[in-house]
Design a protein around this motif. Structure first.
Motif, PDB file in Angstrom:
ATOM      1  N   PHE A 198       0.811  -1.217   0.000  1.00 43.99           N
ATOM      2  CA  PHE A 198       0.000   0.000   0.000  1.00 43.99           C
ATOM      3  C   PHE A 198       0.846   1.270   0.000  1.00 43.99           C
ATOM      4  O   PHE A 198       0.330   2.354   0.225  1.00 43.99           O
ATOM      5  N   THR A 199       2.143   1.121  -0.255  1.00 45.17           N
ATOM      6  CA  THR A 199       3.060   2.258  -0.166  1.00 45.17           C
ATOM      7  C   THR A 199       2.613   3.423  -1.042  1.00 45.17           C
ATOM      8  O   THR A 199       2.601   4.570  -0.598  1.00 45.17           O
TER       9      THR A 199
ATOM     10  N   GLY B  51       7.708   4.117   9.632  1.00 43.88           N
ATOM     11  CA  GLY B  51       7.759   2.884  10.403  1.00 43.88           C
ATOM     12  C   GLY B  51       6.442   2.145  10.482  1.00 43.88           C
ATOM     13  O   GLY B  51       6.376   1.046  11.026  1.00 43.88           O
ATOM     14  N   ALA B  52       5.367   2.712   9.947  1.00 40.71           N
ATOM     15  CA  ALA B  52       4.060   2.058  10.000  1.00 40.71           C
ATOM     16  C   ALA B  52       3.999   0.955   8.940  1.00 40.71           C
ATOM     17  O   ALA B  52       4.740   0.951   7.957  1.00 40.71           O
TER      18      ALA B  52
ATOM     19  N   SER C 102      -7.282   1.151   8.392  1.00 38.48           N
ATOM     20  CA  SER C 102      -5.822   1.190   8.372  1.00 38.48           C
ATOM     21  C   SER C 102      -5.248  -0.140   7.886  1.00 38.48           C
ATOM     22  O   SER C 102      -5.911  -1.184   7.941  1.00 38.48           O
ATOM     23  N   ILE C 103      -4.017  -0.085   7.443  1.00 40.66           N
ATOM     24  CA  ILE C 103      -3.331  -1.279   6.966  1.00 40.66           C
ATOM     25  C   ILE C 103      -3.129  -2.258   8.113  1.00 40.66           C
ATOM     26  O   ILE C 103      -3.289  -3.474   7.946  1.00 40.66           O
ATOM     27  N   SER C 104      -2.834  -1.750   9.292  1.00 43.75           N
ATOM     28  CA  SER C 104      -2.649  -2.654  10.435  1.00 43.75           C
ATOM     29  C   SER C 104      -3.962  -3.354  10.795  1.00 43.75           C
ATOM     30  O   SER C 104      -3.955  -4.521  11.184  1.00 43.75           O
TER      31      SER C 104
END
Length: 183
Positions: A9-10, A18-19, A50-52
């Motif tokens: 997803f950059t 750092g995420a 969110s990606i997390s």
């Protein structure tokens, strides 16, 4: 790109340094991977999360797939199968956080329309299914050695300075508390 081993997803999202920017599927069971990716894509399309959080759902989907030995999520709609699934989760003696992730994933599957089962009482179910001896993890902090030494040195200096007066300080503090209560 839906069936790639890594979702990157950059370029799509701005994230803090750092995420998490990638979700990896390479370690997943090949029999379940594509269906998990499809379900995760449905979750991703449904709501901007969110990606997390997506990674947490990926983990939850993997656990569910392993316990029902399938990626036919509708198996969870049947009460008998759901009870078998719950027993399987309980037998694994997972920590509370992992069981919570699984139950949250089930509710997310329901919210995107992949299943009809929705768990209303999440906390009681999580408590019932997690390992009874599951200990809540407390967060600890690490202090760099030099800063720690300075803090402890200052604390020791204060203690050494006021220790001889500890009884007088205690007496004055008691008087102060009495006056506050009388106001």
């Amino acid at each position: 790109y839906l069936y790639d081993d890594v979702w990157d997803f950059t370029a799509e999202r701005k994230v803090k340094v750092g995420a998490l920017t990638k979700i990896t599927f390479s370690f997943m069971d090949e029999n379940h991977k594509n269906s998990i990716q499809e379900a995760l894509f449905a979750i991703h399309k449904d709501v901007d999360i969110s990606i997390s959080s997506l990674d947490q759902y990926r983990s939850g989907l993997g656990i569910i797939a392993n316990h029902i030995n399938s990626t036919d999520w509708s198996i969870l709609n049947d009460e008998t199968n759901f009870n078998t699934f719950k027993k399987s989760i309980k037998d694994e003696k997972y920590k509370k956080s992992l069981v919570s992730r699984v139950v949250t994933t089930i509710n997310k599957l329901a919210s995107v329309g992949l299943i009809t089962r929705h768990v209303n009482a999440v906390y009681p179910l999580v408590t019932k299914l997690c390992c009874p001896t599951s200990i809540e993890i407390k967060q600890n902090i690490a202090i760099p050695e030099k800063i720690g030494r300075d803090i402890f040195s200052t604390a020791i200096d204060i203690i050494e300075k006021y220790h001889p007066f500890r009884h007088e300080i205690s007496d004055e503090y008691k008087k102060y508390n009495k006056e506050i209560k009388n106001l």
